[in-house]
Scaffold this motif. Structure first.
Motif, short mmCIF file in Angstrom:
data_model
loop_
_atom_site.label_atom_id
_atom_site.label_comp_id
_atom_site.label_asym_id
_atom_site.label_seq_id
_atom_site.Cartn_x
_atom_site.Cartn_y
_atom_site.Cartn_z
N MET A 149 -49.18 -9.23 21.45
CA MET A 149 -48.14 -9.82 22.32
C MET A 149 -47.13 -8.75 22.69
N ASP A 150 -46.87 -8.57 24.02
CA ASP A 150 -45.96 -7.53 24.47
C ASP A 150 -44.51 -7.95 24.28
N ARG A 151 -43.58 -7.02 24.58
CA ARG A 151 -42.16 -7.28 24.36
C ARG A 151 -41.65 -8.44 25.20
N LEU A 152 -42.15 -8.54 26.45
CA LEU A 152 -41.74 -9.63 27.32
C LEU A 152 -42.15 -10.98 26.74
N GLY A 153 -43.41 -11.07 26.27
CA GLY A 153 -43.89 -12.30 25.67
C GLY A 153 -43.10 -12.66 24.42
N PHE A 154 -42.76 -11.65 23.62
CA PHE A 154 -41.97 -11.86 22.39
C PHE A 154 -40.59 -12.42 22.74
N THR A 155 -39.92 -11.78 23.71
CA THR A 155 -38.57 -12.22 24.11
C THR A 155 -38.60 -13.62 24.70
N ALA A 156 -39.62 -13.88 25.54
CA ALA A 156 -39.73 -15.20 26.18
C ALA A 156 -39.92 -16.29 25.14
N SER A 157 -40.78 -16.02 24.13
CA SER A 157 -41.03 -17.01 23.08
C SER A 157 -39.78 -17.25 22.24
#
Length: 274
Positions: free
Chosen positions: A1-9
């Motif tokens: 999971m990339d940083r964008l996916g991590f932040t969004a979650s």
């Protein structure tokens, strides 16, 4: 999971958690008082139904964020194709891992909140201080095992059902479900899971509310269930099932719908503004 996916979650999970906990807090208070060993009326009845709300407000964002970060990471880590028959297993494992992590934050908040709900005359911070003084840190984690044992079966029902309903709806209309459709699926999945796991919720409530040093306070789920069965029978094991189903169905609608919507908005914003 990339940083964008991590932040969004993280952000979407936190927003969803705060939304559902604050909106449905009165139903949760009524459910807790119905399950209380002293009975609904002595536990406060319909008075002070927002007692304990500060504890819920503080704990809801990090609790929900921790769950969804773990849930999305485990789904990503397992690399199971969406067409595989193992997809429900993937969702079960991801949801179970999410619950174990989230309960590290949820349980202390839940202990303080539930004691405030059945003792509306006491302030939340006073209850928190008393627990630390009388029982130490372990007092805040009383009921951790029973909470995990409630949440994992709940998630084993709710999340595979939610994901399966979304997949079926997407297939029927030939495009990915909208946020409101995800919310409807979440409401149905949450209601079913709530009904099935109510006895475990009753056991968790009794353990958290028991007097320190009592046999129930030791955290033995089977013993707590047996005690309820012996004194109140099947009705006792399903005490509060209606408000629990109502709260969690509404909660599933708000929680999972808000999560899907907030996450899609975050991902869209992130892609447009790298």
């Amino acid at each position: 999971m990339d940083r964008l996916g991590f932040t969004a979650s993280l952000v979407a999970g936190g927003v969803a958690g705060v939304s559902v906990d604050l909106i449905l807090f009165p139903l949760d208070t009524i459910k807790t008082r119905l399950q209380s060993p002293q009975g609904f009326t002595k536990a406060g009845g319909f008075r002070g139904i927002y007692a304990g709300v500060p504890s819920a407000a503080i704990g809801s964002f990090p609790n929900a964020a921790a769950f969804f970060i773990t849930y999305e990471y485990v789904k990503w880590f397992l690399h199971i194709d969406s067409s595989s028959y193992l997809m429900p297993v993937k969702h079960m494992l991801a949801a179970s891992a999410g619950e174990v992590v989230a309960c590290l934050i949820r349980v202390p908040s839940e202990v303080v909140k539930q004691r405030a709900q059945v003792s509306a005359s006491s302030r939340t911070f006073q209850i928190f201080s008393n627990i630390l003084y009388q029982e130490g840190i372990q007092g805040l984690y009383r009921g951790y095992r029973s909470t995990v044992l409630r949440e994992i079966p709940f998630s084993l029902v709710q999340f595979p059902l939610w994901e399966s309903l979304k997949a079926l709806w997407s297939w029927r209309q030939d495009h990915v479900v909208d946020s409101w459709q995800s919310a409807v699926c979440g409401a149905f999945a949450g209601g079913v899971a709530a009904a099935v796991t109510t006895p475990l919720d009753v056991a968790k409530t009794r353990i958290m509310l028991a007097k320190a040093g009592s046999s129930t306070a030791s955290g033995n789920v089977l013993s707590a269930l047996h005690g309820v069965w012996r004194t109140q029978g099947p009705a006792g094991l399903f005490a509060g099932v209606i408000p629990r189903m109502a709260a969690i169905s509404l909660g599933g609608f708000i929680f999972l719908g808000a999560y899907d919507k907030a996450r899609s908005l975050m991902l869209e914003f992130g892609r447009e503004n790298p």
